[in-house]
Write an enzyme that holds these catalytic residues in place. Structure first.
Site, PDB file in Angstrom:
ATOM      1  N   HIS A  53      -1.520  -0.962   4.861  1.00 36.11           N
ATOM      2  CA  HIS A  53      -1.617  -2.403   4.658  1.00 36.11           C
ATOM      3  C   HIS A  53      -1.674  -3.167   5.973  1.00 36.11           C
ATOM      4  O   HIS A  53      -2.329  -4.202   6.069  1.00 36.11           O
ATOM      5  CB  HIS A  53      -0.422  -2.875   3.829  1.00 36.11           C
ATOM      6  CG  HIS A  53      -0.566  -4.274   3.311  1.00 36.11           C
ATOM      7  ND1 HIS A  53      -1.547  -4.640   2.414  1.00 36.11           N
ATOM      8  CD2 HIS A  53       0.154  -5.404   3.567  1.00 36.11           C
ATOM      9  CE1 HIS A  53      -1.415  -5.925   2.124  1.00 36.11           C
ATOM     10  NE2 HIS A  53      -0.398  -6.406   2.813  1.00 36.11           N
ATOM     11  N   SER A 103      -4.120 -10.404   2.759  1.00 35.37           N
ATOM     12  CA  SER A 103      -3.274  -9.981   1.647  1.00 35.37           C
ATOM     13  C   SER A 103      -3.307 -11.053   0.560  1.00 35.37           C
ATOM     14  O   SER A 103      -4.368 -11.340   0.026  1.00 35.37           O
ATOM     15  CB  SER A 103      -1.860  -9.679   2.147  1.00 35.37           C
ATOM     16  OG  SER A 103      -1.133  -8.957   1.191  1.00 35.37           O
ATOM     17  N   ASP A 150      -3.836   1.870   1.889  1.00 31.67           N
ATOM     18  CA  ASP A 150      -2.997   0.725   1.568  1.00 31.67           C
ATOM     19  C   ASP A 150      -2.419   0.884   0.163  1.00 31.67           C
ATOM     20  O   ASP A 150      -3.166   1.076  -0.800  1.00 31.67           O
ATOM     21  CB  ASP A 150      -3.824  -0.559   1.652  1.00 31.67           C
ATOM     22  CG  ASP A 150      -2.986  -1.823   1.594  1.00 31.67           C
ATOM     23  OD1 ASP A 150      -1.804  -1.751   1.208  1.00 31.67           O
ATOM     24  OD2 ASP A 150      -3.526  -2.890   1.933  1.00 31.67           O
TER      25      ASP A 150
END
Length: 718
Positions: free
Chosen positions: A685, A564, A650
């Site tokens: 995600h 991320s 995501d």
């Protein structure tokens, strides 16, 4: 070394697209990869998946071995330590062969009984009631995520939300626990959680705007249909809205926050149709949180804040108390200390629990209100001591305000996670459960240490290191260096079953606590964001150089990993110092950062301006981000092997970022090292759902890491 060099990656077509801001024009040839509804985009992603699978096929046996190791070390049929709330003990359990947890409760036989039932892996507790079996809910879906599960105060109603796509848009449902029937009330596209009123006749939930920002709180009257009442809306796109309640269950709370400013609204839980009132008006740059406590016999709000007092800003936060009927009448409870970052203060009927960190280490201190006459002084807070200094420690599940003991969670690199009860009066810690690690795990076989690297500007960077005892310290070893460094998130040493598959093969694991995180206090965060963001990247590079200079490893044996915002770190590091690593693993990587932060219509962008700056309106921020954003700064140089992992659904970091980055790397890299992209086609995600699928994914990643560190060699080509 990869053995399938005769395989070539699919080549993305180049379609020039100009982006001009502040007099700078960037020609983006891969922006067309943004549209996941375009069959050509899907074909490209599937082609990359096939290329990645072919290039890693020689690791299939190792992947199976690692999956087997994770499985063999995990007690598949297991149960959490029950937590008391109201008339029930609540817990979750897993069953061998099933992907998801089963949420349960059982009745409390004696109101004075605060000792949880003994955890048993094989048999349900007496009187068990299944609240929700996620395995049943997940049937027929490739992906499943539970967004929230909340029982009303009277124990009669369950609110729960699910996501079967991975885009974090949840469907909220209600269950009558007295008869097990689901209500017809179904609310789609919620933000996840729900909060009950004291009378269990109303439930509060949130919805999101087009940019995925939770912006509105609604009140739903159980059984009254779908004409819900909007009780709060936040129009400012910089602010997210959250909903909760105090542990005492006396107040409902709405929290509104940007990255640097917050405001809290409260409402008595027994007056659910009333008006929420602000505890303190929002002031730009001032953050605060609120809890309810009874101190000195009066109802007080406990306010953790970073406001200014006597001309000095409480950068590392201070704590005030104020009467609930006059929150402006504040007095100091705990003063600001530049060496101590206050993170939270939890209030119980008989205790106040202070969570803070000092010198990159998490701490807990507790004040027993029963032994204090009036308002506790700082000296009344006594620190809890744990076995290992390098650890993860904090409050665990403590849903009951009147609990006579405090539930604490503890773990370290070498200690499996423990759940403990603390007797505040005596200081005694009682072990309720230690995470089972099957196969004869012995913590003394492993060693954890703390070292400090020195950044280019002289700043000392803490490193947390774990290795298997017996690894030859006289010669460099295979090493995995992990970093994050954003959002003031602290990454503390914690136990991992899967990591044993690395450690037992001689890999040293290192956490780099770089600036942009929160390990060393607010200044550590402030010096790794906006116009100081590059410190995050150079800190990681300097940590890697320290590990080489100290002969922990060599560049040929070191892999870097981050996900991320940590994926942004990976992209920047690959550009800055590709020669330092023999592999870079980037999960859901935020590598097209400038493109995303320039587009207010994308999820999360506007609220992110406090973290990265606003390049849309500020030319200095634009130039600074332009100078480090990984995608724009890929150039013709010999990149190391790179594995990028992303998910099609995501909503936090769009799959587009990894897809574009890999296309540009494959185009420009001057080395023969493979640049690989793996896209989960039905996940969000957090990646795939279901524990067995997650173990398979972890095994895929670890096998690649082991290959790139040289801890294992790939089999020779057939």
């Amino acid at each position: 070394m990869d053995v399938t060099t005769d395989v070539t990656a699919p080549v993305a077509k180049k379609v020039p697209s100009e982006r001009t801001h502040h007099g700078d024009t960037f020609v983006d040839h891969y922006e067309w990869l943004r549209d996941k509804n375009d069959p050509e985009v899907i074909a490209y992603l599937e082609g990359q998946n096939a290329f990645t699978e072919t290039h890693t096929a020689q690791l299939d046996g190792l992947r199976k071995d690692i999956f087997g190791e994770i499985k063999s070390r995990t007690q598949e049929t297991d149960m959490s330590v029950p937590s008391r709330r109201g008339r029930y003990w609540y817990y979750a359990r897993t069953e061998e062969g099933k992907q998801y947890a089963i949420r349960c409760r059982c009745p409390i036989a004696d109101d004075d009984d605060w000792t949880p039932p003994e955890v048993t892996a094989d048999e349900p507790l007496t009187g068990e009631e299944i609240l929700l079996d996620a395995n049943v809910e997940a049937e027929g879906h490739d992906f499943f995520s539970l967004g929230g599960l909340t029982v009303s105060d009277d124990g009669n109603w369950l609110a729960y939300s699910t996501d079967v796509i991975g885009d974090e848009r949840y469907t909220l449902r209600f269950k009558d626990l007295r008869n097990g029937e689901l209500l017809d009330d179904v609310i789609a596209n919620t933000a996840g959680g729900a909060v009950w009123s004291a009378d269990a006749k109303h439930v509060f939930y949130q919805t999101v705007d087009d940019a995925w920002r939770p912006d509105t709180v609604w009140r739903h009257d159980i059984g009254a249909g779908r004409d819900d009442v909007r009780v709060f809306h936040e129009p400012d796109e910089r602010f997210w809205v959250g909903m909760g309640s105090t542990r005492s269950d006396k107040y409902l709370m709405i929290g509104v926050g940007s990255k640097i400013t917050t405001e809290v609204y409260v409402l008595a839980a027994d007056d659910p149709t009333g008006e929420f009132r602000s505890v303190a008006p929002r002031v730009d740059g001032v953050e605060y949180s609120v809890e309810h406590a009874v101190i000195g016999g009066t109802d007080q709000f406990v306010i953790v804040h970073n406001d200014v007092r006597d001309g000095v800003k409480a950068e590392n936060f201070a704590i005030d108390i104020a009467p609930v009927d006059d929150p402006t009448n504040r007095r100091e409870l705990i003063a600001h200390d530049p060496e101590r970052r206050i993170e939270d203060l939890d209030a119980f009927r008989d205790y106040l629990v202070l969570s803070y960190r000092r010198a990159a280490l998490p701490k807990l201190a507790i004040a027993d209100l029963r032994g204090v006459d009036g308002v506790p002084a700082p000296a009344d807070f006594h620190e809890v001591e744990f076995r290992e200094e390098l650890c993860s420690a904090g409050l665990a599940a403590n849903p009951e305000w009147a609990t006579p003991k405090l539930r604490i969670g503890y773990g370290s690199f070498v200690d499996p996670t423990e759940v403990l009860d603390l007797d505040v009066a005596t200081g005694d810690l009682t072990l309720l459960k230690r995470q089972p690690v099957l196969g004869g795990y012995d913590a003394t076989d492993y060693v954890q240490t703390r070292e400090w690297a020195t950044a280019v500007d002289g700043t000392r960077i803490p490193l947390s290191i774990v290795r298997r005892k017996g690894v030859d310290e006289t010669r460099p070893a295979p090493l995995l260096l992990y970093g994050y460094g954003s959002y003031e998130t602290s990454i503390d040493p914690s136990f991992s079953v899967s990591r044993l598959s690395l450690l037992d093969r001689g890999v040293v694991f290192v956490l780099a606590h770089i600036r942009g995180g929160g390990e060393m206090g607010r200044y550590w965060y402030d010096n790794g964001k906006t116009l100081t963001k590059k410190n995050t990247f150079t800190d990681f590079v300097d940590a890697a150089r320290h590990l080489v200079d100290a002969q922990w490893t060599t560049p040929q044996q070191m892999v870097a990993e981050g996900g991320s915002a940590g994926g942004l770190l990976m992209g920047a590091v690959a550009n800055l110092a590709p020669e330092l690593f023999n592999g870079v693993l980037a999960s859901v990587p935020f590598v097209d950062a400038l493109t995303s932060i320039l587009d207010p219509s994308l999820p999360l962008t506007v609220i992110e301006w406090d973290e990265w700056g606003n390049p849309l309106h500020d030319p200095d921020v634009y130039a600074y981000m332009r100078s480090y954003s990984p995608y724009e700064n890929v150039e013709a140089k010999p990149y190391p092997p790179i594995l990028a992992l992303t998910s099609l659904n995501d909503t936090r970091v769009l799959f587009t970022e990894a897809a574009k980055w890999v296309a540009r790397l494959q185009e420009l890299s001057t080395s023969d090292n493979p640049i690989l992209l793996k896209t989960e086609m039905s996940a969000g995600h957090g990646g795939v759902s279901g524990r067995y699928k997650q173990w398979e994914e972890v095994a895929f990643e670890l096998a690649w890491i082991l290959q790139q560190t040289g801890a294992v060699s790939p089999p020779p080509p057939e």
